[in-house]
Design a protein around this motif. Structure first.
Motif, PDB file in Angstrom:
ATOM      1  N   ILE A 146      -6.687   0.610  -3.562  1.00 52.90           N
ATOM      2  CA  ILE A 146      -4.919   0.197  -3.482  1.00 52.90           C
ATOM      3  C   ILE A 146      -5.221  -0.901  -2.046  1.00 52.90           C
ATOM      4  CG2 ILE A 146      -2.721   0.316  -2.652  1.00 52.90           C
ATOM      5  CD1 ILE A 146      -2.889   2.716  -5.053  1.00 52.90           C
ATOM      6  N   GLU A 147      -5.792  -0.100  -0.982  1.00 51.06           N
ATOM      7  CA  GLU A 147      -5.314  -1.050   0.643  1.00 51.06           C
ATOM      8  C   GLU A 147      -6.309  -1.976   0.648  1.00 51.06           C
ATOM      9  OE1 GLU A 147      -5.713   2.486   3.736  1.00 51.06           O
ATOM     10  OE2 GLU A 147      -3.986   3.687   2.569  1.00 51.06           O
TER      11      GLU A 147
ATOM     12  N   ASN B  53      -0.017   3.516  -3.316  1.00 48.38           N
ATOM     13  CA  ASN B  53      -0.388   5.215  -2.756  1.00 48.38           C
ATOM     14  C   ASN B  53       0.631   6.206  -3.081  1.00 48.38           C
ATOM     15  OD1 ASN B  53      -2.180   4.097  -1.600  1.00 48.38           O
ATOM     16  ND2 ASN B  53      -1.503   4.231   0.414  1.00 48.38           N
TER      17      ASN B  53
ATOM     18  N   ALA C 243       0.999  -1.236  -0.010  1.00 48.50           N
ATOM     19  CA  ALA C 243      -0.081   0.621   0.223  1.00 48.50           C
ATOM     20  C   ALA C 243       1.335   1.096   0.086  1.00 48.50           C
ATOM     21  CB  ALA C 243      -0.755   0.027   0.945  1.00 48.50           C
TER      22      ALA C 243
ATOM     23  N   SER D 277      -0.113   8.421  -5.905  1.00 45.04           N
ATOM     24  CA  SER D 277      -0.360   9.904  -5.580  1.00 45.04           C
ATOM     25  C   SER D 277       0.237  10.999  -6.417  1.00 45.04           C
ATOM     26  CB  SER D 277       0.440   9.993  -4.323  1.00 45.04           C
ATOM     27  OG  SER D 277       0.352  11.900  -4.217  1.00 45.04           O
TER      28      SER D 277
ATOM     29  N   GLY E  38      -6.566  10.717  -5.244  1.00 44.14           N
ATOM     30  CA  GLY E  38      -5.254   9.442  -4.214  1.00 44.14           C
ATOM     31  C   GLY E  38      -6.552   9.385  -3.343  1.00 44.14           C
TER      32      GLY E  38
ATOM     33  N   ASN F 278     -11.894   8.366   4.071  1.00 47.69           N
ATOM     34  CA  ASN F 278     -11.433   9.204   4.070  1.00 47.69           C
ATOM     35  C   ASN F 278     -11.676  10.941   3.687  1.00 47.69           C
ATOM     36  OD1 ASN F 278      -9.099   7.765   4.688  1.00 47.69           O
ATOM     37  ND2 ASN F 278      -8.862   6.822   2.215  1.00 47.69           N
TER      38      ASN F 278
ATOM     39  N   THR G  96      -6.569   5.492  -3.164  1.00 47.41           N
ATOM     40  CA  THR G  96      -5.851   5.109  -1.680  1.00 47.41           C
ATOM     41  C   THR G  96      -7.249   3.753  -0.685  1.00 47.41           C
ATOM     42  OG1 THR G  96      -5.159   6.971  -0.878  1.00 47.41           O
ATOM     43  CG2 THR G  96      -5.857   5.452   0.720  1.00 47.41           C
TER      44      THR G  96
END
Length: 356
Positions: free
Chosen positions: A141-142, A114, A110, A118, A133, A312, A138
């Motif tokens: 991906i995570e 990330n 991650a 980014s 992002g 987020n 994010t």
């Protein structure tokens, strides 16, 4: 019509079959000892790498402080998942693997991905790229990095057992904890019953596996953020002392604010996200309804990513906006997860003892 064999065709087939047979013999995941050793080495290497990556951003002192503060909420979250595991009965070795995967492998993937995402988005979208992002790249991906632990557990178990009597499990329906010589955990389907339902135990197991993986991930992420906050506060304090200002208890407000936000208000955030992925995968593994089997895992992953993205995005809405999202989204979702856990425990207690 001319007929006949092409010269060398039979020899090519034999050579191809021999190559496939040799590959199957040396493929490490066909041997539990080799697969376990390979995974242990990979996790150890990723653990060393993630410590180095975090230390570069926090410094050695910040790393130690961050690790110590990140440990504080961990027993409470793991204790809640251990309570749910009374229903799931996931083996300890799988829990430890998921915890290590989340803390080491998932965070390594991650933090690298990330950073690349980014940089790419900022280079092409400017300031808007940072928002994209945080809210889209994010979470994607995570959640994929954390959810990969469930698939890794499936790889060495692809050809073991049947889930139901006289019915093959299929590639995705093998239980995560089958072992040779042990009976399948599903009871045979009653006569005349065409569709199997997901058992409370299997649903709880998907939730536990996802939650434990996310616990490891949240621990490393908290160590990073808390270590960075402490390093920034300490540097600001040294600068203030150099300018002749007296030390104050408010010099570490940044660290306190980060700890309250991440360790006290939202210790279950990451486990809640990834529990949805595990729950969806558990439905796909066990349900007898074809449409539900196809939708379970993708829908669970999408819900996890969507909730993660909303969380987020709330960070950029100010205090009032954050509290609004926290009260209207996170609290109901957490209450739903608690209700599901109580339901699974109750249903499991009502069922007769025996293999399940």
């Amino acid at each position: 019509m001319l007929s006949g064999r092409i010269p060398g065709q039979q020899g090519g087939r034999v050579a191809g079959a021999a190559a496939v047979s040799l590959w199957r013999r040396v493929w490490p995941f066909r041997r539990p000892a080799l697969s376990s050793a390979a995974l242990a080495l990979g996790l150890a290497g990723s653990g060393v790498l993630i410590l180095r990556l975090v230390q570069r951003q926090t410094g050695t002192t910040g790393l130690l402080v961050g690790l110590g503060l990140a440990l504080l909420p961990l027993p409470f979250v793991l204790g809640a998942l251990a309570w749910l595991n009374q229903t799931a009965r996931v083996p300890l070795r799988h829990l430890l693997f998921c915890l290590a995967w989340g803390a080491c492998a998932a965070t390594t993937m991650a933090i690298l991905a990330n950073g690349w995402a980014s940089d790419f988005l900022i280079a092409h979208q400017g300031v808007r790229g940072e928002t994209l992002g945080a809210e889209f790249a994010t979470p994607l991906i995570e959640e994929l990095a954390k959810g990969a632990a469930l698939l890794v557990l499936l790889l060495p178990l692809r050809r073991r057992h049947r889930c139901e009597q006289d019915r093959p499990c299929g590639r995705l329906r093998r239980l995560l904890w089958h072992r040779p010589g042990r009976p399948a955990h599903f009871r045979p389907a009653p006569a005349g019953r065409q569709r199997a339902r997901s058992s409370p135990r299997t649903l709880a197991a998907g939730t536990v596996l996802g939650g434990v993986t996310a616990c490891g991930f949240a621990f490393t992420e908290n160590a990073l953020y808390l270590g960075r906050a402490f390093t920034a506060d300490r540097q600001a304090r040294l600068d203030a002392i150099g300018q002749g200002e007296a030390p104050s208890l408010r010099d570490f407000d940044g660290t306190v604010h980060t700890f309250v936000l991440r360790a006290l208000l939202s210790p279950f955030a990451h486990p809640l996200f990834t529990a949805l992925t595990g729950l969806g995968l558990a439905v796909t593994l066990t349900t007898g309804r074809r449409w539900l089997a196809r939708l379970g895992a993708p829908l669970g992953a999408l819900l996890a990513m969507g909730l993660h993205g909303a969380w987020n995005a709330a960070a950029g809405l100010g205090t009032d906006g954050f509290l609004l999202v926290y009260g209207l989204v996170m609290v109901p979702c957490f209450a739903a997860l608690v209700s599901f856990s109580v339901w699974a425990q109750t249903r499991r207690a009502r069922q007769p003892s025996g293999p399940d």
